[in-house]
Design an enzyme around this catalytic site. Structure first.
Site, short mmCIF file in Angstrom:
data_model
loop_
_atom_site.label_atom_id
_atom_site.label_comp_id
_atom_site.label_asym_id
_atom_site.label_seq_id
_atom_site.Cartn_x
_atom_site.Cartn_y
_atom_site.Cartn_z
N ARG A 4 5.00 -21.61 32.25
CA ARG A 4 4.84 -21.97 33.83
C ARG A 4 4.18 -20.73 34.66
O ARG A 4 3.85 -19.88 34.17
CB ARG A 4 6.18 -22.32 34.32
CG ARG A 4 7.39 -21.40 34.28
CD ARG A 4 8.47 -22.04 34.97
NE ARG A 4 9.77 -21.14 34.84
CZ ARG A 4 10.52 -21.28 33.83
NH1 ARG A 4 10.68 -22.08 32.85
NH2 ARG A 4 11.70 -20.26 33.90
N ASP A 5 4.21 -21.06 35.88
CA ASP A 5 3.91 -20.11 37.03
C ASP A 5 2.48 -19.78 36.94
O ASP A 5 2.32 -18.48 37.10
CB ASP A 5 4.74 -18.83 36.88
CG ASP A 5 6.23 -19.36 36.97
OD1 ASP A 5 6.48 -20.40 37.56
OD2 ASP A 5 7.08 -18.58 36.88
N TRP A 41 12.25 -22.20 48.34
CA TRP A 41 12.63 -21.16 47.29
C TRP A 41 11.13 -20.57 47.02
O TRP A 41 10.41 -20.05 47.80
CB TRP A 41 13.36 -21.62 46.16
CG TRP A 41 13.11 -22.74 45.37
CD1 TRP A 41 12.60 -22.49 44.10
CD2 TRP A 41 13.17 -23.94 45.64
NE1 TRP A 41 12.69 -23.86 43.40
CE2 TRP A 41 12.87 -24.55 44.30
CE3 TRP A 41 13.64 -24.97 46.77
CZ2 TRP A 41 12.92 -26.15 44.02
CZ3 TRP A 41 13.80 -26.33 46.19
CH2 TRP A 41 13.19 -26.90 45.14
N ASP A 42 10.74 -20.79 45.75
CA ASP A 42 9.63 -20.08 45.36
C ASP A 42 8.33 -20.35 46.30
O ASP A 42 7.78 -21.49 46.40
CB ASP A 42 9.27 -20.59 43.73
CG ASP A 42 10.28 -20.09 42.77
OD1 ASP A 42 11.21 -19.37 43.25
OD2 ASP A 42 10.16 -20.58 41.67
N ALA A 92 6.11 -23.77 40.51
CA ALA A 92 5.57 -22.92 41.24
C ALA A 92 3.98 -22.49 40.57
O ALA A 92 3.92 -22.69 39.53
CB ALA A 92 6.38 -21.62 41.30
N GLU A 99 9.24 -14.25 34.81
CA GLU A 99 8.90 -15.24 35.79
C GLU A 99 7.81 -14.64 36.75
O GLU A 99 7.90 -13.56 37.40
CB GLU A 99 10.00 -15.80 36.41
CG GLU A 99 11.01 -16.36 35.46
CD GLU A 99 12.06 -17.10 36.30
OE1 GLU A 99 12.06 -18.59 36.28
OE2 GLU A 99 13.06 -16.98 36.88
#
Length: 436
Positions: free
Chosen positions: A216-217, A67-68, A138, A303
């Site tokens: 995050r990210d 996925w990501d 991620a 996101e």
């Protein structure tokens, strides 16, 4: 959509040969994506992605969900090519795990390719036992003089009794090797580089168990106007959830405020885009800065935020779900974008509403986690296909066979995006998983 409809595409701006200017946060509040702006969100032919046909999907990783995803990049943001190889990193999990449970055991794997399309799985980027977090989510990756800097989200803690969702930003520094057999990495070191302190970004405790919590990210970005280096990331506006309120700038202009009733529940939605500036040569120390954009009373999750430069303009892109918009706003699962003429500028939504790429109405969850590359190509992964009347939040309650059958778990067709000033348009659909 196979024909190019417009030739104009995004381009990376080279570092400007001018006196270095320091990007300083404005003293006032960050730019706000307002309720009024988001209320203009609407699918049309310029922003709706072509339908992904289930029978055309091919898994890129044997026995694994993917996925990501993010490419290995150079410092200037361009996609790196190392001895002829392109490299991508992705969150992965064994495909015998229920798709909805994959986040709880996510590991970062890497893939490499000569043509940026036929990807060979190279294994785990690093030993997850040596990394921070009970699992790793991620981030981004940059190569410099043969050394790789891989930013990731450390989620939970090792040895925890049950699954937790504490999130910290982490960095793995390592060595990259290329041989006739492909790509490999070694000599990793890991550091926690950022944790929420509750001043600009909400701590998990401050969230009080609210809708969804985010810190995050991390996405590396070198500002071509100043040469300064940053990471941007997804957060929530600081403060205890029960004490947050909607401010006028979160709603809109005076006329909109007077004519629109915003739900009392909207104050629970407080997504923002954070920023930190590099403060060490080895990328392990960062200065926390105020956010560049907030979506208070509009959206809970912005996101995978990332910047792309075109000319002197900053383009900030984020991903978001339909269910993370506040009551009264109908926004699809999609890619959203904003532009400003400075890093801490007053970001305005692209296309008036912010919507850049939307899944088609009859397949509303077909793709997610879009990333815009410097040349205007947009990568994502195949999410849930042909759910019918089932919403994304309802998938986990469906029969097991249904969940497996309708999840993609591989890279989606790459889209070509045109951008001109504050307007964007999808102009082409490329091959599945094309990165260039």
């Amino acid at each position: 959509m196979k024909k190019v409809l417009m030739a104009s595409v995004l381009a990376v701006t080279s570092v400007l040969p001018t006196t270095m200017l320091h990007a300083e946060p404005k003293s006032e509040s960050p730019a706000a994506w307002s309720h009024q702006e988001a209320s203009k969100i609407e699918r049309d032919s310029s922003n709706t992605a072509p339908l992904i046909e289930k029978e055309e999907i091919e898994q890129m990783a044997p026995n694994h969900w993917v996925w990501d995803t993010w490419p290995l990049r150079n410092k200037d943001g361009s996609v790196a090519k190392v001895n002829g190889y392109k490299v991508i990193f992705a969150l992965t999990a064994p495909d015998d795990v229920l798709p909805g449970k994959r986040h709880d055991i996510a590991t970062i794997r890497y893939f490499y390719s000569k043509n940026g399309q036929d990807w060979k799985m190279g294994g785990e980027a690093f030993d997850p036992e040596q990394a921070y977090g009970s699992r790793q989510w991620a981030g981004s990756a940059m190569v410099e003089d043969g050394k790789i800097h891989l930013f990731y989200t450390a989620t939970g803690r090792k040895g925890e009794d049950g699954i937790t969702y504490e999130q910290r930003l982490a960095l793995a520094n390592g060595e990259m090797s290329v041989s006739k057999d492909g790509i490999s990495f070694s000599d990793w070191s890991h550091d926690i580089i950022l944790e929420p302190q509750g001043e600009y970004y909400q701590t998990e405790e401050q969230s009080e168990g609210g809708i969804l919590y985010s810190f995050r990210d991390p996405w590396y970005f070198e500002d071509p106007k100043t040469g300064e280096e940053y990471i941007t990331f997804e957060g929530n506006s600081a403060g205890h959830a029960s004490e947050q309120t909607c401010q006028p700038r979160n709603i809109g202009d005076e006329q909109y405020q007077g004519s629109t009733e915003v739900s009392n529940e909207a104050s629970a939605y407080n997504g923002n885009v954070g920023l930190a500036k590099l403060d060490s040569e080895d990328y392990t120390e960062w200065e926390t800065l105020p956010p560049v954009l907030e979506a208070d009373c509009v959206n809970q999750q912005l996101e995978r935020p990332h910047f792309v430069m075109k000319g002197n303009q900053y383009y900030l892109f984020v991903d978001s779900h339909k269910f993370t918009f506040s009551p009264g706003i109908e926004g699809p699962d999609g890619l959203y974008g904003f532009t400003a003429d400075s890093l801490y500028g007053n970001y305005e939504p692209l296309n008036e509403s912010g919507l850049v790429v939307a899944n088609p109405e009859d397949n509303p969850f077909q793709a997610y986690s879009w990333i815009v590359l410097p040349n205007g190509n947009v990568i994502s992964f195949v999410n849930y296909i042909d759910l019918g009347d089932v919403s994304l939040k309802e998938v986990g309650a469906q029969p097991v066979d249904f969940q497996y059958e309708h999840f993609g778990g591989t890279l989606a067709p790459t889209l070509k995006l045109s951008i001109h000033k504050d307007e964007t348009r999808i102009v082409n659909e490329l091959q599945y998983g094309k990165v260039n």
